[in-house]
Structures are given as structure tokens and as C-alpha cells.
Design an enzyme around this catalytic site. Structure first.
Site, PDB file in Angstrom:
ATOM      1  N   ARG A 163       0.832  -1.201   0.000  1.00 56.99           N
ATOM      2  CA  ARG A 163       0.000   0.000   0.000  1.00 56.99           C
ATOM      3  C   ARG A 163       0.869   1.253   0.000  1.00 56.99           C
ATOM      4  NH1 ARG A 163      -3.859   0.632   4.462  1.00 56.99           N
ATOM      5  NH2 ARG A 163      -4.709   2.254   3.110  1.00 56.99           N
ATOM      6  N   CYS A 192      -0.268   6.782   8.781  1.00 54.62           N
ATOM      7  CA  CYS A 192      -0.633   5.486   8.191  1.00 54.62           C
ATOM      8  C   CYS A 192      -1.752   5.754   7.203  1.00 54.62           C
ATOM      9  CB  CYS A 192      -1.050   4.499   9.290  1.00 54.62           C
ATOM     10  SG  CYS A 192      -2.373   5.108  10.360  1.00 54.62           S
TER      11      CYS A 192
END
Length: 295
Positions: A191, A250
Site C-alpha cells: 500500500r 498510516c
């Protein structure tokens, strides 16, 4: 009688069991289990099995605030509302709060950070989560405890000066490219690289951000690595920068708290949280996006 122990990062299953035995009035345990793909799963799992006496707090409804479309997927909750909820669970200013989950402490660390955000120092994560509790052969329960406010005895926790640092998207953007102000991204490497993005509309990362997958903080059994190992790992990630100059992020400000906890365990204190994280960052098309591996 000696003063009870205080835990500010981790607590082991035997330590928690001993605390519940010796001073049950001094500890509040909160189950933070959650599943991003099924928001009801965590509460269902809690009802099926939990540490005796534990309450439940839901990531979307209690550990996060309302979404606007531009403030990320898990914006911070209202601080006063959070304190009121903790009061309802019987938390006092001198209560030892213990958070745990079933997902490698990724959601428990969010509650750990939030308690520190409202100035409560005595908060720890159950090292290894419910799995470690069960592996140590301590009992689990299906009984959901009554909340103290139902008996007219809520806790007296108050909001105090914050014990953590935060930064905004504007601050992150201001210091893009400054090696002495590193951004550390806690998402999985794919990701981070911009591959296999299923949670946010844009793949990639904040330019210059360094990838430290939160699960790399854990050993095979789900407990945190020793402090010395975490210190070596994060010292390498910081590459000479001071921990207090680092920004943790994040996807939505949740697993970044896992890295914050790991750094605290390692004695590398003071890193700031970018709470909006990638989900907020990528909501503004004017903000730059990078793809590919660590710089």
C-alpha cells in the site's frame, strides 16, 4: 501495603491478572477488537469471549469522530466526548487503563494514544492481546459488565494537558523533503508503494515518507519485540533525525499509533501523529503523491 505498579506502555497477561486480583478497583480493561471489513465483528467477538470485566469501545463510533470527506477515515474523536465515555466506564484520574484487541494491538494502540492525548498517563496495551491472555491460561468471559454510570457511580477522569504531539497536513507539507523532519508510514509495503489500494481512492504515499510496517514491531507470537530491537529498528528508520522531529502516519491515523507505542517502548519519545494520515492527505488533489519503494 506497597503502592501498585503503574504501566505506561505494555502490560503482560500475568501482570494484568495480578492487578485485577490485588486491586480490581484500580484497573479498567477495554476490548478494542475491530475489523475494517466488518465493523460489527469486533463487538461480536467481544460478546463471545473477553477478559473478565472488560468493556468494549468501537473504533468507528467511540475511538473516532465524524467524517467530513476531507478529514480522513478515522478522524480523532471529540476529546470531551471521549472523556465522558471513559467516565461512564468508571475510569478515574488514577485508574490503570488496559487496552487490548485480537489484531496485533493495532486498535488497542489507538486507545493507548487517545488516553495520552487527553493527558492520562496510566494506560497500557496488553502485550500479545487476547491471544496472550488465553495462552497464559487465564479465564475468559461472556458476561458484559454493567457500566458504572448505570449505578450512578461514573469515574472522575478529567482532561489534562496532552502527553502527545500532533501535526496537521499543512505542517507535513511545509517540511516535505526535510530529512531532519522524517515522515514514517505504518502501512503495509504494497500500500505504501501504491499497489493493491482498497481502502482509499488514491494509491501511494506522502513524498519522502519512510515505510515502517507496524506489524514489524511484533514477534511471531504477537507480542512486541524487545525494546532494544525496536530501538535499533527505529533508529535506522530515523536515519539520524531526532525522534521528536518525526511524524507518524498510516492510512487513517490508527496503526501509526502502533509505531508511536513501539517508539515509546524503545525510549524514542516525542514523535508526532498526523492523525488524518494518507486518507486525509489524498483527499486534496493539490497535495503531491509518490509511489514506489522507500527512498
Amino acid at each position: 501495603m506497597s503502592e501498585r505498579a503503574h504501566y505506561a506502555t505494555l502490560i503482560t497477561a500475568p501482570q494484568l491478572a495480578a492487578l485485577q486480583q490485588s486491586a480490581p478497583e484500580a484497573v479498567v480493561v477495554i476490548d478494542c477488537s475491530f475489523d475494517l471489513a466488518n465493523p460489527a465483528a469486533g463487538r461480536d467477538a467481544y460478546h463471545a469471549s473477553h477478559v473478565p470485566g472488560a468493556f468494549y469501545m468501537h473504533l468507528d463510533n467511540e475511538l473516532s469522530g465524524p467524517k467530513t470527506g476531507t478529514n480522513g477515515r478515522h478522524p480523532l474523536p471529540d476529546a470531551e466526548a471521549l472523556v465522558a465515555r471513559l467516565q461512564a466506564l468508571g475510569v478515574n484520574d488514577d485508574t490503570q487503563v488496559v487496552a487490548y484487541d485480537r489484531q496485533g494491538s493495532m486498535y488497542a494502540a489507538r486507545l493507548w494514544w487517545l488516553l495520552r492525548w487527553v493527558g492520562h498517563a496510566d494506560v497500557a496495551v496488553l502485550d500479545g492481546g487476547l491471544q496472550a491472555w488465553e495462552a497464559a491460561h487465564f479465564p475468559v468471559d461472556q458476561i458484559v459488565p454493567e457500566e458504572p454510570q448505570l449505578n450512578a457511580t461514573p469515574g472522575n477522569i478529567t482532561r489534562k494537558p496532552s502527553l502527545v504531539q500532533m501535526v496537521t497536513a499543512d505542517i507535513v507539507q511545509k517540511y516535505l523533503g526535510h530529512a531532519d523532519k522524517p515522515v514514517v508510514d505504518a502501512r503495509a509495503p504494497d500500500r505504501y508503494r501504491g499497489e493493491n489500494e482498497t481502502l482509499d481512492p488514491v494509491g501511494g504515499h506522502i513524498p519522502g515518507a519512510r515505510n515502517r510496517f507496524f506489524r514489524d514491531n511484533l514477534q511471531a507470537d504477537g507480542t512486541f519485540k524487545p525494546a532494544e530491537q525496536l530501538r535499533a529498528d527505529f533508529t535506522a528508520v530515523l536515519a539520524g533525525a531526532k525522534p521528536q522531529d518525526a511524524t507518524l502516519q498510516c492510512g487513517s491515523g490508527v496503526t501509526a499509533c502502533h509505531n508511536a507505542l513501539a517508539m515509546e517502548i524503545a525510549g524514542l519519545t516525542g514523535a508526532a501523529l498526523y492523525a488524518g494520515s494518507w486518507s486525509e492527505w489524498c483527499s486534496d488533489p493539490s497535495r503531491p503523491v509518490a509511489t514506489g519503494p522507500n527512498p
